[in-house]
Design a protein around this motif. Structure first.
Motif, mmCIF file in Angstrom:
data_model
loop_
_atom_site.group_PDB
_atom_site.id
_atom_site.type_symbol
_atom_site.label_atom_id
_atom_site.label_comp_id
_atom_site.label_asym_id
_atom_site.label_seq_id
_atom_site.Cartn_x
_atom_site.Cartn_y
_atom_site.Cartn_z
ATOM 1 N N ILE A 1 0.839 -1.201 0.000
ATOM 2 C CA ILE A 1 0.000 0.000 0.000
ATOM 3 C C ILE A 1 0.871 1.246 0.000
ATOM 4 O O ILE A 1 0.600 2.206 -0.731
ATOM 5 N N GLU A 2 1.934 1.233 0.811
ATOM 6 C CA GLU A 2 2.828 2.393 0.864
ATOM 7 C C GLU A 2 3.489 2.630 -0.484
ATOM 8 O O GLU A 2 3.646 3.763 -0.907
ATOM 9 N N SER B 1 4.540 8.900 -5.085
ATOM 10 C CA SER B 1 4.488 9.545 -6.394
ATOM 11 C C SER B 1 5.364 8.737 -7.352
ATOM 12 O O SER B 1 6.143 7.879 -6.927
ATOM 13 N N ARG C 1 2.299 1.882 -3.442
ATOM 14 C CA ARG C 1 1.300 2.416 -4.376
ATOM 15 C C ARG C 1 0.960 3.870 -4.077
ATOM 16 O O ARG C 1 0.507 4.589 -4.952
ATOM 17 N N ALA C 2 1.150 4.299 -2.832
ATOM 18 C CA ALA C 2 0.816 5.667 -2.451
ATOM 19 C C ALA C 2 1.920 6.664 -2.836
ATOM 20 O O ALA C 2 1.692 7.864 -2.793
#
Length: 137
Positions: free
Chosen positions: A57-58, A63, A60-61
């Protein structure tokens, strides 16, 4: 005019040995073994799965720039450094081979459509048994 508030007394000084011990002692590592699960192995597996999900998740978050700087650029710079030292005749192929060989995530398993048809169906290719010599008549 508002009346002046009485000054508050300073807090009593903490004992120095206790403050030094608190500063030196690292916080305890959180452990989930036996805390939330009856089975410690199941608890550890669940914790690992949660940490892996958090990392995905990190990632994908991030930039685009942060993602590339974290995942690709370090290995790419190493590959380009080796490329400059070696100066091969086919630099693109050399760099591609370097990146695949040194991939920190390891090789990915092939997708089902990339597998041979026998392997995709679950059958393994077999070799024909060697022919036995003819018996003398």
């Amino acid at each position: 005019m508002a009346p002046k508030a009485a000054p508050t007394p300073p807090p009593p000084p903490a004992s120095e040995p206790a403050a030094v011990e608190a500063a030196e002692a690292p916080p305890p590592e959180p452990t989930f073994t036996g805390t939330w699960f009856d089975d410690p192995v199941e608890g550890e597996a669940a914790q690992q799965a949660a940490l892996e999900l958090k990392n995905r998740i990190e990632i994908r978050a991030l930039s685009v720039r942060q993602f590339l700087e974290k995942t690709v650029v370090p290995l790419l710079l190493q590959g380009m450094h080796h490329l400059v030292l070696e100066r091969p005749s086919n630099p693109v192929e050399y760099l591609a081979a370097f990146l695949l060989k040194n991939n920190p995530q390891g090789p990915e398993p092939p997708l089902p459509e990339e597998l041979p048809k026998e392997s995709a169906a679950g059958a393994t290719p077999t070799e024909a048994p060697p022919e036995a010599p003819a018996a003398p008549s």
